[in-house]
Design an enzyme around this catalytic site. Sequence first.
Site, PDB file in Angstrom:
ATOM      1  N   ASP A  98       9.174   9.764  12.293  1.00  0.00           N
ATOM      2  CA  ASP A  98       8.917  10.412  10.874  1.00  0.00           C
ATOM      3  C   ASP A  98       9.093  11.765  11.103  1.00  0.00           C
ATOM      4  O   ASP A  98       8.729  12.294  12.499  1.00  0.00           O
ATOM      5  CB  ASP A  98       7.242  10.458  10.691  1.00  0.00           C
ATOM      6  CG  ASP A  98       7.035  10.215   9.230  1.00  0.00           C
ATOM      7  OD1 ASP A  98       7.123  11.125   8.479  1.00  0.00           O
ATOM      8  OD2 ASP A  98       6.424   9.232   8.954  1.00  0.00           O
ATOM      9  N   ASP A 199       9.393  13.900   5.773  1.00  0.00           N
ATOM     10  CA  ASP A 199       7.975  13.464   5.131  1.00  0.00           C
ATOM     11  C   ASP A 199       7.959  14.900   4.023  1.00  0.00           C
ATOM     12  O   ASP A 199       8.403  16.160   4.569  1.00  0.00           O
ATOM     13  CB  ASP A 199       7.032  13.971   6.411  1.00  0.00           C
ATOM     14  CG  ASP A 199       5.543  13.962   5.565  1.00  0.00           C
ATOM     15  OD1 ASP A 199       5.101  12.891   5.096  1.00  0.00           O
ATOM     16  OD2 ASP A 199       4.985  15.129   5.698  1.00  0.00           O
ATOM     17  N   GLU A 256      11.344  11.542   1.909  1.00  0.00           N
ATOM     18  CA  GLU A 256      10.061  11.348   0.842  1.00  0.00           C
ATOM     19  C   GLU A 256      10.125  12.307  -0.326  1.00  0.00           C
ATOM     20  O   GLU A 256       9.804  13.408   0.083  1.00  0.00           O
ATOM     21  CB  GLU A 256       8.624  11.259   1.686  1.00  0.00           C
ATOM     22  CG  GLU A 256       7.776  10.685   0.590  1.00  0.00           C
ATOM     23  CD  GLU A 256       6.394  11.329   1.051  1.00  0.00           C
ATOM     24  OE1 GLU A 256       5.264  10.840   0.783  1.00  0.00           O
ATOM     25  OE2 GLU A 256       6.358  12.328   1.813  1.00  0.00           O
ATOM     26  N   HIS A 328       2.152   3.600   3.711  1.00  0.00           N
ATOM     27  CA  HIS A 328       0.905   3.927   4.594  1.00  0.00           C
ATOM     28  C   HIS A 328       0.079   4.774   3.493  1.00  0.00           C
ATOM     29  O   HIS A 328      -0.917   5.359   3.928  1.00  0.00           O
ATOM     30  CB  HIS A 328       1.160   4.535   5.865  1.00  0.00           C
ATOM     31  CG  HIS A 328       1.972   6.132   5.678  1.00  0.00           C
ATOM     32  ND1 HIS A 328       3.123   5.895   5.122  1.00  0.00           N
ATOM     33  CD2 HIS A 328       1.213   7.206   5.692  1.00  0.00           C
ATOM     34  CE1 HIS A 328       3.494   7.112   5.103  1.00  0.00           C
ATOM     35  NE2 HIS A 328       2.692   7.988   5.565  1.00  0.00           N
ATOM     36  N   ASP A 329       0.756   5.291   2.406  1.00  0.00           N
ATOM     37  CA  ASP A 329      -0.025   6.230   1.442  1.00  0.00           C
ATOM     38  C   ASP A 329      -0.557   5.353   0.029  1.00  0.00           C
ATOM     39  O   ASP A 329      -1.037   6.034  -0.762  1.00  0.00           O
ATOM     40  CB  ASP A 329       1.067   7.236   0.802  1.00  0.00           C
ATOM     41  CG  ASP A 329       1.108   8.298   2.075  1.00  0.00           C
ATOM     42  OD1 ASP A 329       0.396   8.428   2.931  1.00  0.00           O
ATOM     43  OD2 ASP A 329       2.344   9.096   1.942  1.00  0.00           O
TER      44      ASP A 329
HETATM   45  O1  TEU Z   1       2.851  12.274   1.877  1.00  0.00           O
HETATM   46  C1  TEU Z   1       3.315  13.285   0.978  1.00  0.00           C
HETATM   47  C2  TEU Z   1       2.721  13.121  -0.465  1.00  0.00           C
HETATM   48  O2  TEU Z   1       3.252  13.801  -1.301  1.00  0.00           O
HETATM   49  C3  TEU Z   1       1.462  12.634  -0.401  1.00  0.00           C
HETATM   50  O3  TEU Z   1       0.365  13.677  -0.544  1.00  0.00           O
HETATM   51  C4  TEU Z   1       1.246  11.669  -1.386  1.00  0.00           C
HETATM   52  O4  TEU Z   1       1.146  12.359  -2.602  1.00  0.00           O
HETATM   53  C5  TEU Z   1      -0.126  10.961  -1.140  1.00  0.00           C
HETATM   54  O5  TEU Z   1      -0.215  10.506  -0.157  1.00  0.00           O
HETATM   55  C6  TEU Z   1      -0.251   9.757  -2.335  1.00  0.00           C
HETATM   56  O6  TEU Z   1      -1.763   9.468  -2.174  1.00  0.00           O
HETATM   57  C7  TEU Z   1       3.472  12.453   3.063  1.00  0.00           C
HETATM   58  C8  TEU Z   1       2.895  11.474   4.146  1.00  0.00           C
HETATM   59  O7  TEU Z   1       3.425  10.122   3.686  1.00  0.00           O
HETATM   60  C9  TEU Z   1       1.369  11.363   3.994  1.00  0.00           C
HETATM   61  O8  TEU Z   1       0.985  10.316   4.788  1.00  0.00           O
HETATM   62  C10 TEU Z   1       0.900  12.689   4.683  1.00  0.00           C
HETATM   63  O9  TEU Z   1      -0.588  12.607   4.324  1.00  0.00           O
HETATM   64  C11 TEU Z   1       1.616  13.764   3.724  1.00  0.00           C
HETATM   65  O10 TEU Z   1       2.888  13.777   3.484  1.00  0.00           O
HETATM   66  C12 TEU Z   1       1.131  15.106   4.819  1.00  0.00           C
HETATM   67  O11 TEU Z   1       2.044  15.053   5.703  1.00  0.00           O
END
Ligand code: TEU
Length: 558
Positions: A98, A199, A256, A328-329
């Site tokens: 990442d 990210d 992303e 993971h999100d």
């Molecule tokens: O996620 C970016 C992001 O836009 C997230 O806020 C997403 O919209 C949200 O998680 C949806 O529920 C990335 C990573 O994947 C995430 O794990 C991190 O928390 C975030 O960036 C900050 O680095």
Amino acid sequence: MDRKWWHDKVAYQIYPKSFLDTNGDGIGDLRGIISKLDYLKELGIDIIWLSPIYKSPFVDQGYDIADYYAIAEEFGTMEEFDELLAEAKKREMYIIMDLVINHCSDQHEWFQKALANPEGKYADYFYFRKGKNGNPPSNYRSYFGGSCWEPVPGTDKYYLHMFAKEQPDLNWENQELRQELYNMVNWWLEKGLAGFRIDAIINIKKDLEFPSFDPDGPDGLAGCWKMVESVDGIGEYLEDLKKNTFQKYDAFTVAEVFNMKKGELQKFIGKDGYFSTIFDFSAHCLSDGKHGWYDAPQIDFKEWRETVINSQLEVQKCGFEANIIENHDEPRGASRFLPEYAVNPDGIKMLGTINILLRGIPFIYQGQEIGMQNAVWNSIEEYDDINTKDQYDIARKAGLTDQEALAACGRMSRDNARTPVQWSHTENAGFTVGTPWLKVNSNYKEINVEDQEKDEDSILNYYRRLIRLRKSEEFREIFTYGEFVPVYHDTENIMAYYRLDGDRRILVAANFGKEAAEIEFEYPIKKMILSNQKGVEIEEGKRGLRLESCQVVILECE
Ligand code: TEU
Ligand code: CA
């Protein structure tokens, strides 16, 4: 189209903290990952994406990096990381990490130095700004709730953070900062890393005027993504980043990207694009609520089908996207994209088939290959995720009861994907001999790797067959480069498409309905390649097929 080394690969995302713990501290580790490389190889995985393993206070589970050159102690050592790289290489597998460069941790030495001297050079690595009329510089709401601006102690300034206040945003206007980041990226690539998952990258471009927007919530703030959507010029940064790093190494990059502007896809993933690929989140965005998780709509099959189809048709004009069911999100795809009657092994295999044979790079998220599902959460204390706690508050403030707010989080929480991988039916699902950092899903006795290894018909063994098929000598070309053509999209409950390559044609057809459905073939069928249900024979000259509920078939046409 130029052929790239990564076009025909299958990727797998590891969330290290929840993957496998080998020293009993309840936290997954690098040793755990090394010990499962053969498992991943057997699944058919080529590229492994590691969610952040850098030194971090873990306010946002490692997405807050305190040292870009160090491995988090919780996960292991740099020697172990090098061992992981070497072991992967032996197996002809690639590791990508990442890359979190929109922000760092407030514990990073840059930020500490900036706080120590708010007039010094490091303050300009961040966005330190004076407030306006006794208020913060603008009314942005951070992605994790509250203002994007936090006071810089001892000054009349604020610093910007689009995510948690412990994640200050890095100032990409600052050439020196950019160079530091490029050096770091190249350092990892020199080590033998194959590339990065990048990210939240769309956020690096700021509107330096920091205009306020009409409030869109009871807190009087406006989502900071509004600034992201309204500002132009990110391309210069992305081009600079690519030229100074990835390009020199032929690295694989998957970004992303949310909130992309219309018409920019070509610039991102086309020939000479900023990235190799980006994730296709179009289906996931269908559950964006107007105010948060509490008003997140349920997935509607027809809308989902149309979204996936349109995205495929659009993307194949210029490049490849990375196809995911979950990460993971996101909540678990089996719990999200399938109607209740389909949340069973057949339905889960069906969803996997549709996703993995799409045109693009499949990314499987840990546990997806055994059909892991959302957990049952009994109280807000059971959660760890910062995002979930904020969404719970938003729901409560909007007038939902504790039970209702919990239900909303239960459906959407990022922790659904972060519960430990279920390796076996023994205590703690075989994830740890200690106390897991996040609770294990209570269904681990029914859903786990060990039991599925022994069952020829398990989801795991089906995923193995599916990936083997995608990568087989006979079908690799068509599943990689073959055109995507939707079919039966007016037939109720059917999700189907062709993959087309010259005069070869594969039909992938699934019945998401509760009842059986008939499809009539447009082309004579040559052979049945794979189905998630047994005993389906296609007789010669047959004009159509009855698809049972939750059945998917892969057929080669004349
Ligand atoms: O996620 C970016 C992001 O836009 C997230 O806020 C997403 O919209 C949200 O998680 C949806 O529920 C990335 C990573 O994947 C995430 O794990 C991190 O928390 C975030 O960036 C900050 O680095
Ligand atoms: Ca451990």
